[in-house]
Design an enzyme around this catalytic site. Structure first.
Site, mmCIF file in Angstrom:
data_model
loop_
_atom_site.group_PDB
_atom_site.id
_atom_site.type_symbol
_atom_site.label_atom_id
_atom_site.label_comp_id
_atom_site.label_asym_id
_atom_site.label_seq_id
_atom_site.Cartn_x
_atom_site.Cartn_y
_atom_site.Cartn_z
ATOM 1 N N GLU A 178 0.831 -1.199 0.000
ATOM 2 C CA GLU A 178 0.000 0.000 0.000
ATOM 3 C C GLU A 178 0.867 1.252 0.000
ATOM 4 O O GLU A 178 1.864 1.357 0.704
ATOM 5 C CB GLU A 178 -0.946 0.007 1.209
ATOM 6 C CG GLU A 178 -0.265 -0.197 2.541
ATOM 7 C CD GLU A 178 -1.224 -0.499 3.682
ATOM 8 O OE1 GLU A 178 -2.397 -0.819 3.411
ATOM 9 O OE2 GLU A 178 -0.784 -0.428 4.847
ATOM 10 N N CYS A 179 0.501 2.214 -0.843
ATOM 11 C CA CYS A 179 1.118 3.528 -0.959
ATOM 12 C C CYS A 179 2.633 3.404 -1.172
ATOM 13 O O CYS A 179 3.060 3.035 -2.254
ATOM 14 C CB CYS A 179 0.776 4.387 0.255
ATOM 15 S SG CYS A 179 0.906 6.162 -0.097
ATOM 16 N N GLY A 180 3.459 3.672 -0.159
ATOM 17 C CA GLY A 180 4.896 3.557 -0.342
ATOM 18 C C GLY A 180 5.318 2.173 -0.788
ATOM 19 O O GLY A 180 6.247 2.017 -1.594
#
Length: 459
Positions: free
Chosen positions: A330-332
């Site tokens: 997720e995200c990073g």
């Protein structure tokens, strides 16, 4: 058990510094502290953990059902002397302008916890009392037990503030008047404060902060003003897997990947996972015998060169994905799985699962709550599963090409935001930080996929 919420009229009032100061002072007095943070923030909890020595847990009334919020509070606050809950934004700020959903006020009401309002008194005198009056009377269900004034200019300024509150709000205690002190600033950047991993507060800083609180805060009165019977009953949200740990999940944790909800990790453990932590920055290989990988968010763009240099780890993750090992990012973590990230005036190779370039932007690309519906079966749930989370980033990536499947239909308050959640084999990656407490089956399903992978790999 004593418990209270530290809130403010608006962001930037100093509530994080005040929260850390109160936690440090409580620890100096020999009291145990359970720290909490309202909302989807990852950075403030890192500082809470640094000061208290205990993990700080997010409480969010929009992402998670009321029973889960009460349950997670009861679990993590059990057996401590004081629970300190730092609010988010302004006291009544949430997902919209007409409801309390997602606000600090909502959590305070769910936990029947009194509120301490931190007010930036800069350039205010008697008007500060009017501001406190408005917040104390806005919602009768929220008990504002006291106020702490920040950035107080002088003894005369303090006297006026105390006099004004005493005259108009006798039921609200002035718990402290903190002077301006540039030495108490914490550096910040595009996503907020720098992380505790990058900026571990020195003993000198914490000592000075606790000393300021010792001199200018009436801690005894604060504890007296927030002492009420604790009525919250915990509710079981996920049945433990009878103590058997046949699934090992590798969780990325270092300065580049430090944004994970503690309850996500807890729910994975309760679903039968043994979590083993590794560093994509420093380790050359994944932990031995793992059956799945969790790549949470963080700041991979700030460490892009070092991540690129660690070719052995990038290859290890790529090979795991190609073997159909379940991977959730997720995200990073999603950025780390792309082809490259443009940062530091250069382009740095990442894992390369998704063959696109990620670019950092000077302005925020996305911010806000998100609801996702799974359009097909995946490693975090079956088709039709609905979960909630949050999105916040200053980057964008090129359009992920076909045949990478888009697994999420994304919305916010019923407004369709399109498709996201990209799948390749058993790897699912998204910009959205899902809170597993919004749908506890997510943890069970991910662990189940990891167990199925382990079974296949052993046959």
């Amino acid at each position: 058990m004593k418990r209270f919420v530290i809130a403010a009229p608006h962001s930037g009032s100093g509530k994080t510094t005040v929260t850390l100061g109160i936690m440090a002072l409580l620890r100096r007095r020999g009291l145990s502290v359970a720290p909490f943070k309202v909302g989807p923030d990852f950075i403030d909890p890192g500082y809470h953990r640094l000061v208290t020595g205990a993990p700080s847990v997010n409480l969010d009334g929009w992402m998670c059902p009321p029973g889960f919020v009460r349950d997670t509070f009861a679990r993590h606050a059990a057996g401590v002397d004081v629970a300190v809950i730092e609010g988010v934004m302004g006291l009544f700020d949430g997902i919209d302008g007409v409801s309390e959903s997602g606000s600090t006020a909502q959590v305070a009401k769910l936990l029947a916890a009194p509120v301490v309002l931190v007010v930036d008194a800069r350039s205010q005198a008697r008007s500060a009392a009017a501001l406190v009056h408005g917040f104390a009377s806005f919602d009768p269900g929220v008990k504002v037990a006291g106020a702490i004034f920040n950035n107080v200019a002088s003894a005369n300024h303090e006297a006026i503030l105390r006099e004004a509150v005493a005259a108009s709000l006798p039921h609200v205690a002035v718990l402290g008047c903190l002077p301006k002190d540039p030495a108490l600033g914490i550096p910040s950047r595009h996503l907020g404060l720098t992380t505790a991993e990058e900026n571990p507060l020195s003993d000198e800083f914490l000592g000075h902060l606790a000393g300021v609180m010792e001199r200018h805060l009436d801690l005894e009165r604060l504890l007296d003003a927030t002492q009420e019977e604790f009525p919250v009953q915990g509710e079981q949200t996920c049945v433990k897997a009878d103590g058997f740990r046949q699934v090992r999940i590798a969780v990325a944790r270092d300065a580049a990947f430090c944004f994970a909800y503690p309850d996500n990790l807890r729910l994975l453990e309760e679903a039968g996972a043994e979590l083993c932590y590794f560093s994509p920055l420093a380790d050359a290989a994944l932990p031995d015998g793992v059956d799945g990988i969790y790549l949470p968010g963080g700041y991979p763009e700030l460490f892009a060169a070092r991540l690129a240099e660690n070719a052995a780890m990038r290859q290890a993750i790529l090979s795991a994905v190609e073997r159909d090992m379940p991977v959730y990012a997720e995200c990073g973590g999603f950025i780390y799985l792309t082809g490259a990230v443009a940062a530091d005036e250069g382009s740095h190779a990442m894992v390369g699962i998704f063959p696109v370039l990620t670019r950092m932007l000077p302005r925020r690309k996305a911010l806000g709550y998100r609801e996702v519906e799974l359009l097909a079966d995946g490693v975090v749930g079956s088709k039709g599963t609905v979960a909630r989370g949050h999105e916040f980033h200053y980057s964008e990536m090129e359009e992920v090409p076909q045949p990478f499947e888009r697994l999420y239909r994304v919305s916010r308050k019923g407004i369709d935001l399109g498709f996201e959640g990209y799948r390749y084999r058993n790897c699912l990656a998204s910009y959205i930080h899902l809170h597993f407490g919004s749908a506890p089956g997510i943890a069970r399903d991910f662990v189940g996929h990891c167990r199925a992978y382990r079974t296949r790999s052993l046959t």
